[in-house]
Design a protein around this motif. Structure first.
Motif, PDB file in Angstrom:
ATOM      1  N   GLN A  99      -4.906   4.066   9.117  1.00 34.88           N
ATOM      2  CA  GLN A  99      -5.696   4.200   9.066  1.00 34.88           C
ATOM      3  C   GLN A  99      -6.338   4.386   7.466  1.00 34.88           C
ATOM      4  O   GLN A  99      -6.702   3.463   6.090  1.00 34.88           O
ATOM      5  CB  GLN A  99      -6.954   2.864   9.467  1.00 34.88           C
ATOM      6  N   THR A 100      -6.736   5.573   7.083  1.00 35.88           N
ATOM      7  CA  THR A 100      -7.407   6.287   6.221  1.00 35.88           C
ATOM      8  C   THR A 100      -5.936   7.671   5.969  1.00 35.88           C
ATOM      9  O   THR A 100      -6.559   8.149   6.735  1.00 35.88           O
ATOM     10  CB  THR A 100      -8.533   6.463   6.973  1.00 35.88           C
ATOM     11  N   VAL A 101      -6.158   7.694   4.897  1.00 34.63           N
ATOM     12  CA  VAL A 101      -5.590   8.767   4.693  1.00 34.63           C
ATOM     13  C   VAL A 101      -6.927   9.526   3.210  1.00 34.63           C
ATOM     14  O   VAL A 101      -7.035   8.395   2.127  1.00 34.63           O
ATOM     15  CB  VAL A 101      -3.990   8.695   3.723  1.00 34.63           C
ATOM     16  N   ALA A 102      -7.604  10.614   3.072  1.00 33.59           N
ATOM     17  CA  ALA A 102      -8.290  11.302   2.615  1.00 33.59           C
ATOM     18  C   ALA A 102      -7.234  12.779   1.536  1.00 33.59           C
ATOM     19  O   ALA A 102      -6.425  13.363   2.489  1.00 33.59           O
ATOM     20  CB  ALA A 102      -8.915  12.174   3.019  1.00 33.59           C
ATOM     21  N   ALA A 110       0.114  10.346 -10.561  1.00 40.74           N
ATOM     22  CA  ALA A 110       0.146   8.819 -10.660  1.00 40.74           C
ATOM     23  C   ALA A 110       1.215   7.929  -9.731  1.00 40.74           C
ATOM     24  O   ALA A 110       0.317   7.166  -9.921  1.00 40.74           O
ATOM     25  CB  ALA A 110       0.003   8.517 -12.230  1.00 40.74           C
ATOM     26  N   ALA A 111       1.745   8.764  -9.051  1.00 43.13           N
ATOM     27  CA  ALA A 111       3.175   7.150  -9.005  1.00 43.13           C
ATOM     28  C   ALA A 111       2.285   7.709  -7.263  1.00 43.13           C
ATOM     29  O   ALA A 111       2.746   6.226  -6.663  1.00 43.13           O
ATOM     30  CB  ALA A 111       3.905   7.217  -8.945  1.00 43.13           C
ATOM     31  N   LEU A 112       1.415   8.540  -6.407  1.00 40.18           N
ATOM     32  CA  LEU A 112       1.357   8.362  -4.891  1.00 40.18           C
ATOM     33  C   LEU A 112       0.249   6.741  -4.891  1.00 40.18           C
ATOM     34  O   LEU A 112       0.318   6.664  -3.470  1.00 40.18           O
ATOM     35  CB  LEU A 112       0.436   9.560  -5.025  1.00 40.18           C
ATOM     36  N   ALA A 113      -1.004   6.465  -5.451  1.00 46.32           N
ATOM     37  CA  ALA A 113      -2.112   6.172  -4.660  1.00 46.32           C
ATOM     38  C   ALA A 113      -0.793   4.581  -5.233  1.00 46.32           C
ATOM     39  O   ALA A 113      -0.730   3.619  -3.672  1.00 46.32           O
ATOM     40  CB  ALA A 113      -3.336   6.359  -5.889  1.00 46.32           C
ATOM     41  N   PRO A 114      -0.414   4.266  -6.252  1.00 47.99           N
ATOM     42  CA  PRO A 114       0.445   3.100  -5.804  1.00 47.99           C
ATOM     43  C   PRO A 114       0.962   2.710  -4.672  1.00 47.99           C
ATOM     44  O   PRO A 114       0.938   1.398  -4.433  1.00 47.99           O
ATOM     45  CB  PRO A 114       0.595   2.310  -7.415  1.00 47.99           C
ATOM     46  N   ALA A 115       1.583   3.853  -4.420  1.00 45.62           N
ATOM     47  CA  ALA A 115       2.844   3.466  -3.344  1.00 45.62           C
ATOM     48  C   ALA A 115       1.900   3.263  -2.235  1.00 45.62           C
ATOM     49  O   ALA A 115       2.719   2.480  -1.376  1.00 45.62           O
ATOM     50  CB  ALA A 115       3.198   4.788  -3.201  1.00 45.62           C
ATOM     51  N   TRP A 116       0.952   3.263  -2.137  1.00 48.26           N
ATOM     52  CA  TRP A 116       0.002   3.327  -0.813  1.00 48.26           C
ATOM     53  C   TRP A 116      -0.328   1.537  -0.716  1.00 48.26           C
ATOM     54  O   TRP A 116      -1.313   1.714   0.050  1.00 48.26           O
ATOM     55  CB  TRP A 116      -0.137   4.600   0.185  1.00 48.26           C
ATOM     56  N   HIS A 117      -0.648   1.707  -1.857  1.00 55.76           N
ATOM     57  CA  HIS A 117      -1.996   0.635  -1.877  1.00 55.76           C
ATOM     58  C   HIS A 117      -1.593  -0.605  -0.766  1.00 55.76           C
ATOM     59  O   HIS A 117      -0.715  -0.904  -1.291  1.00 55.76           O
ATOM     60  CB  HIS A 117      -1.965   0.053  -3.078  1.00 55.76           C
ATOM     61  N   GLY A 118      -3.004  -0.443  -0.654  1.00 54.24           N
ATOM     62  CA  GLY A 118      -2.784  -1.965   0.204  1.00 54.24           C
ATOM     63  C   GLY A 118      -2.197  -1.193   1.427  1.00 54.24           C
ATOM     64  O   GLY A 118      -2.700  -2.434   2.519  1.00 54.24           O
ATOM     65  N   ARG A 119      -1.911  -1.050   2.270  1.00 52.62           N
ATOM     66  CA  ARG A 119      -1.326   0.326   3.296  1.00 52.62           C
ATOM     67  C   ARG A 119      -2.529   0.736   4.101  1.00 52.62           C
ATOM     68  O   ARG A 119      -2.698   0.757   5.691  1.00 52.62           O
ATOM     69  CB  ARG A 119      -0.279   1.000   3.763  1.00 52.62           C
ATOM     70  N   VAL A 120      -3.452   1.493   3.579  1.00 51.99           N
ATOM     71  CA  VAL A 120      -4.489   2.991   4.160  1.00 51.99           C
ATOM     72  C   VAL A 120      -5.677   2.582   2.946  1.00 51.99           C
ATOM     73  O   VAL A 120      -5.326   2.237   1.663  1.00 51.99           O
ATOM     74  CB  VAL A 120      -3.493   3.945   4.362  1.00 51.99           C
ATOM     75  N   ARG A 121      -6.399   3.326   3.275  1.00 51.75           N
ATOM     76  CA  ARG A 121      -8.015   3.236   2.512  1.00 51.75           C
ATOM     77  C   ARG A 121      -7.843   4.537   2.383  1.00 51.75           C
ATOM     78  O   ARG A 121      -7.584   5.658   2.924  1.00 51.75           O
ATOM     79  CB  ARG A 121      -9.287   2.449   3.522  1.00 51.75           C
TER      80      ARG A 121
END
Length: 121
Positions: A99-102, A110-121
């Motif tokens: 659920q959560t990745v900090a 730059a590519a890391l957040a878009p790759a996981w967007h919508g899958r975890v918060r």
């Protein structure tokens, strides 16, 4: 190397992180840092305050090469790690409980957040 932290400060951090990361008694926090590295202490405090499970890799496992596998096997719901280590996890990997990745400790690509967007918060 070491640092001195007052118990009250650790408790305050633990309560704040518990709220921000939405850690509850059914949560399973994967401790990605070595237990000898001070960030793991914060993760353990959060788990203890929330009454959640703190999960660690088996001694024979090298988390640097198998983070995704460890998260899946342990049904981890939360992980705190570095962007470099998180980048080793295939965005196509099935991690239904996560659920959560900090991420912290270094700059994130730059590519890391878009790759996981919508899958975890």
């Amino acid at each position: 190397k070491g640092c001195v932290v007052a118990r009250a400060a650790m408790a305050s951090y633990g309560r704040a992180a518990q709220g921000v990361h939405k850690v509850c008694p059914s949560s399973r926090l994967f401790i990605a840092s070595a237990l000898t590295f001070d960030p793991s202490a914060g993760d353990l405090v959060v788990a203890a305050i929330a009454g959640a499970a703190a999960c660690v890799a088996a001694r024979r496992e090298d988390v640097r090469d198998r983070l995704g596998t460890c998260l899946a096997r342990l049904d981890a719901t939360h992980v705190v790690t570095t962007p470099a280590l998180w980048a080793s996890v295939d965005p196509g990997m099935r991690l239904p409980k996560l659920q959560t990745v900090a991420l912290g400790g270094e700059a994130m690509g730059a590519a890391l957040a878009p790759a996981w967007h919508g899958r975890v918060r």
